[in-house]
Structures are given as structure tokens and as C-alpha cells.
Write a protein that holds these residues in place. Structure first.
Motif, mmCIF file in Angstrom:
data_model
loop_
_atom_site.group_PDB
_atom_site.id
_atom_site.type_symbol
_atom_site.label_atom_id
_atom_site.label_comp_id
_atom_site.label_asym_id
_atom_site.label_seq_id
_atom_site.Cartn_x
_atom_site.Cartn_y
_atom_site.Cartn_z
ATOM 1 N N SER A 58 -10.300 6.612 14.131
ATOM 2 C CA SER A 58 -9.859 6.869 15.501
ATOM 3 C C SER A 58 -8.339 7.004 15.522
ATOM 4 C CB SER A 58 -10.297 5.713 16.408
ATOM 5 O OG SER A 58 -9.850 5.918 17.734
ATOM 6 N N TYR A 59 -7.817 7.815 16.438
ATOM 7 C CA TYR A 59 -6.363 7.945 16.520
ATOM 8 C C TYR A 59 -5.897 8.077 17.969
ATOM 9 C CZ TYR A 59 -6.849 13.042 17.229
ATOM 10 O OH TYR A 59 -7.166 14.293 17.720
ATOM 11 N N THR A 60 -4.676 7.647 18.182
ATOM 12 C CA THR A 60 -4.015 7.846 19.472
ATOM 13 C C THR A 60 -2.619 8.405 19.224
ATOM 14 O OG1 THR A 60 -3.148 5.579 19.492
ATOM 15 C CG2 THR A 60 -5.238 5.957 20.633
ATOM 16 N N MET A 61 -2.114 9.146 20.211
ATOM 17 C CA MET A 61 -0.742 9.644 20.186
ATOM 18 C C MET A 61 -0.102 9.357 21.534
ATOM 19 S SD MET A 61 -1.103 13.337 18.252
ATOM 20 C CE MET A 61 -1.904 13.469 16.644
ATOM 21 N N VAL A 62 1.062 8.720 21.485
ATOM 22 C CA VAL A 62 1.784 8.353 22.701
ATOM 23 C C VAL A 62 3.186 8.937 22.621
ATOM 24 C CG1 VAL A 62 2.602 6.454 24.141
ATOM 25 C CG2 VAL A 62 0.470 6.204 22.851
ATOM 26 N N ALA A 63 3.634 9.574 23.698
ATOM 27 C CA ALA A 63 4.949 10.224 23.714
ATOM 28 C C ALA A 63 5.837 9.618 24.786
ATOM 29 C CB ALA A 63 4.792 11.722 23.969
ATOM 30 N N GLU A 64 7.129 9.532 24.490
ATOM 31 C CA GLU A 64 8.115 9.089 25.476
ATOM 32 C C GLU A 64 9.422 9.826 25.244
ATOM 33 O OE1 GLU A 64 10.005 5.106 24.558
ATOM 34 O OE2 GLU A 64 8.183 4.922 23.356
ATOM 35 N N ALA A 65 10.197 9.982 26.295
ATOM 36 C CA ALA A 65 11.442 10.748 26.213
ATOM 37 C C ALA A 65 12.510 9.994 25.435
ATOM 38 C CB ALA A 65 11.950 11.063 27.615
ATOM 39 N N VAL A 124 -3.434 5.286 13.762
ATOM 40 C CA VAL A 124 -4.734 5.583 13.152
ATOM 41 C C VAL A 124 -5.414 4.268 12.797
ATOM 42 C CG1 VAL A 124 -5.942 6.721 11.256
ATOM 43 C CG2 VAL A 124 -3.869 7.765 12.216
ATOM 44 N N ASP A 125 -6.660 4.090 13.258
ATOM 45 C CA ASP A 125 -7.394 2.864 12.946
ATOM 46 C C ASP A 125 -8.832 3.187 12.572
ATOM 47 O OD1 ASP A 125 -9.098 2.832 15.402
ATOM 48 O OD2 ASP A 125 -7.169 2.555 16.410
ATOM 49 N N ARG A 126 -9.607 2.144 12.286
ATOM 50 C CA ARG A 126 -10.994 2.330 11.853
ATOM 51 C C ARG A 126 -11.975 2.151 13.006
ATOM 52 N NH1 ARG A 126 -10.487 1.408 5.796
ATOM 53 N NH2 ARG A 126 -9.050 -0.282 6.310
ATOM 54 N N GLY A 127 -11.508 2.318 14.218
ATOM 55 C CA GLY A 127 -12.420 2.238 15.361
ATOM 56 C C GLY A 127 -12.876 0.824 15.640
ATOM 57 N N GLU A 128 -14.144 0.654 15.918
ATOM 58 C CA GLU A 128 -14.697 -0.635 16.320
ATOM 59 C C GLU A 128 -15.753 -1.108 15.329
ATOM 60 O OE1 GLU A 128 -16.218 -0.220 20.245
ATOM 61 O OE2 GLU A 128 -14.351 0.575 21.067
ATOM 62 N N ASN A 142 -11.595 -3.025 19.168
ATOM 63 C CA ASN A 142 -10.860 -2.102 18.285
ATOM 64 C C ASN A 142 -10.279 -2.870 17.101
ATOM 65 O OD1 ASN A 142 -7.938 -0.867 17.585
ATOM 66 N ND2 ASN A 142 -9.350 0.772 18.124
ATOM 67 N N ARG A 143 -10.463 -2.347 15.893
ATOM 68 C CA ARG A 143 -10.055 -3.056 14.682
ATOM 69 C C ARG A 143 -8.531 -3.139 14.541
ATOM 70 N NH1 ARG A 143 -13.613 -4.476 11.223
ATOM 71 N NH2 ARG A 143 -12.064 -4.480 9.547
ATOM 72 N N GLY A 144 -7.826 -2.160 15.070
ATOM 73 C CA GLY A 144 -6.373 -2.244 15.060
ATOM 74 C C GLY A 144 -5.886 -3.393 15.921
ATOM 75 N N TYR A 145 -6.562 -3.588 17.064
ATOM 76 C CA TYR A 145 -6.208 -4.684 17.971
ATOM 77 C C TYR A 145 -6.626 -6.035 17.400
ATOM 78 C CZ TYR A 145 -6.542 -7.841 21.977
ATOM 79 O OH TYR A 145 -6.431 -8.925 22.812
ATOM 80 N N LYS A 146 -7.837 -6.126 16.838
ATOM 81 C CA LYS A 146 -8.374 -7.416 16.390
ATOM 82 C C LYS A 146 -7.781 -7.881 15.064
ATOM 83 C CE LYS A 146 -12.625 -8.664 17.017
ATOM 84 N NZ LYS A 146 -14.097 -8.760 16.992
#
Length: 283
Positions: free
Chosen positions: A109-116, A93-97, A19-23
Motif C-alpha cells: 500500500s502507498y500514500t503520497m502527501v504534498a505540501e507547499a 510505502v507499507d505492507r497494508g494490514e 495498518n502495519r506502518g502504524y502498528k
């Protein structure tokens, strides 16, 4: 459960090592406060996200409308049982791989994470001394990239470690011109009398959503004057009040900086006006 490109999945084995966001940190993010299914300042968040994607030369998908992303946020909230409470949501939001520095795909690519979160509206936290100092090991570069919420946050990470090692609650960052630009986790405001200053975007501070809201609240108050101008470190100890802003805590007053203690009366008044604005917006 997290939202991964519209699919609700378990939090493990979602992002690959490619993943480009990770790398490469080739990613941007938004941090939202959602209360009882209402996203605070959603329009501002959405347009900042779109502007950031354009600056990062990401190709914006046709379905990335305000309505679509809002529905995805609420879907994530509902799935995690947070529809009737207060929650923090991070949209990444990232550019995938694929590719090295140069991406080989235009896929987004996108992810959504929720916490209280513990509280709905914003409260003034003065229960304990909030101690800050300058972080001077590394400096923020003035310019457009520094105003974005990207995954390149090495200075903030190192500054946070420095703060923990020295028993500070936060640190203030300097730019290469040695002006104060922001705190580790939000924008900075300086109060002197009825005059309030915050660094301009040109100095390299984050284009904060709460920063914008506070500037509007102050400008519309009729009681105070707000100015976007560079802040020298020498001004800090001469200030009457200092406070930090972000969308999660609202306003965090700084109580101590290098043995100087600050009051919070004007800060408390601005926070009260902010909460009034939010309540009226929810009617």
C-alpha cells in the motif's frame, strides 16, 4: 487531498488502526522536492525506494515503475494546486494490514502527501545562529537497516524533543561506536581546509540522496577532496566548517557547536555549485 493507492481522497479516515506502518513501523518513505513539476533527483529517489523495499523484503508490484510513480507524484501535486510552485512530497510505502510481527499478506500500500515549500532552489540560511550539540541518550546501530528511511524513527523523535528543550536548532547522533553519524534530519559533512569528510554508510548514517549529490559535486569540483570516513566527536571543534544536507533545505550550515563558531565560505561555494548543477539539469 492525498494520493492513497492511486486514488485522490480527503486526508481523514485513510489509514486504519490495523495498518502495519502504524502498528509496527513496517513502512519506508521517500521525501521529494518538486519544483514546477520537476522532481529533483527522481532517479536516485526511485532506485533508493526500490532497494529499500527489497531490503525490507517487500514484494514490489509490477506497476511500480519509475514512470508510474512519477505520474502519481505529479497527479498529487496538480490536485493540490502546486504544479507551478515548489512542493514537498512524502511517499509512504507499507505492507497494508494484517498479521502480528509476521505479515500475512504480500499486498503493498502507498500514500503520497504534498505540501507547499517557500523556495525553489537552495539558499544558504545564516540569518540566525544555528546551534547544535550531541544527542547521547540513545545511539544508532551501525548496519544496513540504519541507512534506510523507515518509519522507525524513535531516536530522531526523542532527539528533536531534546533539542527543543535545550534551545538547540539540531542535534548530532552517535552510533554505538561513539562516532558521529548524522544530524536529526540529514547527513553531516565536516570541512577542514580543503578536505571534506562525511561518515560512511557502514557507520549507520542515512543513505541520503543529497549526500550523494554533494559528494559528486565535491568530487567533480577539482578544488576539494572528499572522504567517507568515521568522524569522532573530538573532530567537531577542530573543524573549519560543518554542514547538514537533505533534499528539502539542500545545505544547512552549522554556525555554533559548544561555543565554537564556524565559517561558511566553502559551504556557500558548494551550494552555489549544487544550484548550478540543478539549473543545467533543467535546461
Amino acid at each position: 487531498m492525498i494520493n492513497f493507492n492511486g486514488k485522490l481522497v480527503a486526508e481523514t479516515n485513510v489509514i486504519s488502526l490495523e495498518n502495519r506502518g502504524y502498528k509496527y513501523g513496517d513502512a519506508i518513505f521517500e521525501t521529494l522536492k518538486v519544483v514546477h513539476g520537476k522532481i529533483f533527483f527522481w532517479e536516485d529517489h526511485y532506485f533508493r525506494l526500490m532497494a529499500s523495499m527489497r531490503i525490507m523484503r517487500m514484494e514490489i508490484p509490477m506497476d511500480f515503475t519509475m514512470e508510474f510513480l512519477e505520474a502519481e507524484v505529479l497527479k498529487t501535486i496538480n490536485t493540490n494546486g502546486l504544479a507551478k510552485s515548489s512542493a514537498r512530497v512524502r511517499i509512504n510505502v507499507d505492507r497494508g494490514e494484517g498479521g502480528k510481527y509476521r505479515p500475512i499478506s504480500k499486498t503493498i500500500s502507498y500514500t503520497m502527501v504534498a505540501e507547499a515549500l517557500p523556495s525553489s532552489f537552495y539558499e544558504l540560511s545564516t540569518a540566525k545562529p544555528y546551534l547544535v550539540d550531541l544527542y547521547k541518550d540513545f545511539y544508532v546501530a551501525p548496519g544496513l537497516l540504519s541507512t534506510l528511511k523507515t518509519n522507525n524513527k524513535a531516536i530522531n523523535v526523542l532527539g528533536s524533543i531534546y533539542a527543543e528543550e535545550n534551545d538547540f536548532d539540531n542535534c548530532l547522533l552517535l552510533n554505538t561506536n561513539k562516532n558521529v553519524v548524522e544530524a536529526l534530519n540529514g547527513n553531516i559533512f565536516l570541512v577542514k581546509g580543503e578536505h571534506i569528510k562525511t561518515p560512511p554508510l557502514e557507520d549507520g548514517c542515512l543513505k541520503g540522496i543529497m549526500r550523494k549529490q554533494i559528494i559528486e559535486v565535491i568530487a567533480n569540483s577539482g578544488d576539494y577532496m572528499v572522504e567517507e570516513a568515521s568522524i569522532s566527536p573530538f573532530e567537531l571543534q577542530k573543524a573549519d566548517e560543518l554542514f547538514i544536507t537533505n533534499v528539502i533545505v539542500g545545505i544547512q550550515p552549522i554556525l555554533t557547536y559548544r561555543k565554537k563558531e564556524f565559517s561558511t565560505s566553502l559551504t556557500a561555494d558548494i551550494l552555489k555549485r549544487l544550484n548550478t548543477k540543478l539549473r543545467l539539469a533543467q535546461l
